[in-house]
Design an enzyme around this catalytic site. Structure first.
Site, mmCIF file in Angstrom:
data_model
loop_
_atom_site.group_PDB
_atom_site.id
_atom_site.type_symbol
_atom_site.label_atom_id
_atom_site.label_comp_id
_atom_site.label_asym_id
_atom_site.label_seq_id
_atom_site.Cartn_x
_atom_site.Cartn_y
_atom_site.Cartn_z
ATOM 1 N N TRP A 41 0.823 -1.213 0.000
ATOM 2 C CA TRP A 41 0.000 0.000 0.000
ATOM 3 C C TRP A 41 0.856 1.260 0.000
ATOM 4 O O TRP A 41 0.334 2.360 0.069
ATOM 5 C CB TRP A 41 -0.964 0.006 1.191
ATOM 6 N N GLU A 54 -5.692 0.539 5.580
ATOM 7 C CA GLU A 54 -5.856 0.976 6.967
ATOM 8 C C GLU A 54 -6.971 0.213 7.672
ATOM 9 O O GLU A 54 -6.867 -0.119 8.847
ATOM 10 C CB GLU A 54 -6.111 2.483 7.034
ATOM 11 N N THR A 60 -4.811 -5.851 13.234
ATOM 12 C CA THR A 60 -4.350 -6.977 12.433
ATOM 13 C C THR A 60 -2.918 -6.695 11.982
ATOM 14 O O THR A 60 -2.611 -5.585 11.562
ATOM 15 C CB THR A 60 -5.258 -7.164 11.203
ATOM 16 N N TYR A 137 -8.245 7.471 14.334
ATOM 17 C CA TYR A 137 -6.970 6.991 13.807
ATOM 18 C C TYR A 137 -7.022 6.851 12.288
ATOM 19 O O TYR A 137 -6.184 7.384 11.562
ATOM 20 C CB TYR A 137 -6.546 5.651 14.428
ATOM 21 N N CYS A 209 10.939 -0.139 18.405
ATOM 22 C CA CYS A 209 10.383 0.073 19.744
ATOM 23 C C CYS A 209 9.295 -0.967 20.005
ATOM 24 O O CYS A 209 8.133 -0.655 20.223
ATOM 25 C CB CYS A 209 9.836 1.495 19.854
ATOM 26 N N CYS A 216 16.683 -0.903 21.524
ATOM 27 C CA CYS A 216 17.090 0.452 21.896
ATOM 28 C C CYS A 216 18.484 0.792 21.381
ATOM 29 O O CYS A 216 18.782 1.947 21.056
ATOM 30 C CB CYS A 216 17.032 0.620 23.410
ATOM 31 N N CYS A 219 18.136 2.353 18.062
ATOM 32 C CA CYS A 219 17.025 3.300 17.894
ATOM 33 C C CYS A 219 17.553 4.704 17.598
ATOM 34 O O CYS A 219 18.405 5.216 18.321
ATOM 35 C CB CYS A 219 16.148 3.339 19.142
ATOM 36 N N CYS A 225 15.456 9.635 24.531
ATOM 37 C CA CYS A 225 14.440 8.799 25.190
ATOM 38 C C CYS A 225 14.741 8.606 26.677
ATOM 39 O O CYS A 225 15.674 7.894 27.051
ATOM 40 C CB CYS A 225 14.374 7.434 24.498
#
Length: 391
Positions: A41, A54, A60, A137, A209, A216, A219, A225
DNA sequence: AACTCGGGGTC
DNA sequence: GACCCAGAGTT
């Protein structure tokens, strides 16, 4: 005794720091430029494609959706083609993805878009959020990815990512947590490349994450963070309260009439609405004899027929939401139609006698499909199963 | 705020 | 087994 740790920063004060926000955006977008997965997509910004993806991705996983997405777009390449399709066709393509209400709402929304927006997916946020199956969302995701609109998103990946990035040790699912995290999603948005940014935070949450053992060390945001600094990534976000599973027993009956079996279409309001199913109902297992009697009675009532030669065939276990279901599948033979007075069967619904091969064309639940597949196995294998009964 | 809705992946 | 997943909608 827990050892002393530096106090965690206040999430709000982090969010209110423009330099901090700027670094987050820059590091994130730079990372995404080199780490973005090549998902189907993401090949275009066709709003219809983004929309379908979406909706399929709601609760899912990405890997599960990929083959479904390809088949769906292949079969229904445009909103118009989806709008004119039968609901049954749509559900058949959705079979196995679960949450079948999504498919029905997608279908309904396509018809609404044809009726009120000339088949063009709307770019007006108010119109988008009014479509069935599209909440805050999904509206934000479609609008930002397809139209680059400045709309925030918040979902599983970014709830976890933001909880850690802000060292929010409250419950991210609470009203307070949601308010804070939506605010974060909004204030962190860059001025341009909104769609890229929104996909980048999801991608980072999904690939780095992660819920358990987050990476980490690699990241791009680790220097920003506070959760990493405090080594609290295993405690934040706070774990959800675990679900209380309920064990239940159900029976399903394959009713034979010659070479055909009886199925009904699940009605609005019950589980698997719109899908076809064998007669199915809860049953007790304390008393085998009484059990068989009740199973026959209920199957007769549903199919409005008299049955004979009820025999237990196979058992399967499956989980549906919070239920652990033990399903006992029976077979029985149709004897004759029973005349049940009008109104005594409130669960009456559309029904059909169909051959086993025709089951391929109907949308079934996962266990319904499993039963159908066992029915189409060679008869030898079936006899082997049934002969396992006491002789 | 607490349900409901499915099925599969993953450790 | 237990947890998790690019949530929405209803009660």
């Amino acid at each position: 005794m827990p050892r002393n740790r530096p106090p965690l920063p206040d999430p709000v004060s982090l969010l209110e720091s423009p330099p901090w926000r700027k670094k987050v955006r820059q590091k994130l977008l730079r990372w995404y430029a080199g780490a973005a997965r090549d998902l189907p997509w993401r090949k275009s910004r066709n709003p219809y494609h983004i929309w379908v993806s979406e909706v399929m991705l709601q609760q899912t996983q990405v890997a599960t959706v990929i083959p479904y997405f390809a088949r769906f777009i292949d079969q229904f390449p445009t909103i118009d083609s989806l709008a004119v399709a039968d609901e049954e066709q749509v559900l058949r393509l959705w079979e196995g993805l679960g949450y079948y209400r999504r498919a029905r709402q997608l279908h309904r929304a396509a018809r609404e878009i044809v009726a009120t927006h000339q088949g063009q997916f709307p770019s007006n946020p108010t119109h988008v959020e009014r479509l069935p199956g599209i909440g805050r969302y999904t509206a934000g995701a479609i609008l930002s990815i397809a139209f680059d609109a400045r709309r925030p998103i918040l979902e599983a990946n970014t709830i976890r990512l933001f909880s850690r990035l802000l060292a929010y040790d409250g419950d991210p699912r609470s009203a307070h947590g949601q308010e804070l995290l939506w605010r974060a999603a909004e204030i962190l948005l860059p001025r341009r490349e909104i769609g890229q940014f929104n996909q980048a935070i999801m991608e980072l949450g999904s690939l780095v994450c992660t819920p358990r053992q987050p990476a980490c060390g690699t990241c791009p945001l680790r220097s920003l963070c506070p959760t990493f600094a405090a080594n609290l990534q295993d405690e934040i976000p706070k774990a959800a309260r675990r679900v209380q599973y309920e064990e239940i027993h159900e029976a399903a009956v394959v009713i034979w009439r010659g070479r055909k079996v009886w199925l009904r279409r699940c009605v609005e309001g019950e589980r698997w609405a719109g899908l076809w199913d064998f007669p199915r109902f809860p049953c007790q297992t304390s008393d085998k004899e009484a059990d068989a009697y009740l199973v026959q009675e209920k199957a007769e009532r549903q199919s409005q027929s008299r049955l004979g030669n009820l025999r237990q065939w196979t058992q399967m276990k499956h989980g549906v939401t919070r239920f652990r279901i033990q399903l006992t599948v029976f077979q029985a033979d149709f004897l004759q139609e029973s005349s049940i007075a009008e109104g005594t069967n409130p669960t009456a619904s559309e029904s059909r006698w169909i051959t086993v091969s025709q089951l391929n064309e109907l949308p079934l639940s996962a266990t319904g499909r499993k039963i159908a597949q066992q029915l189409s196995k060679p008869p030898v294998a079936q006899r082997k199963n049934t002969s396992a009964r006491k002789s």
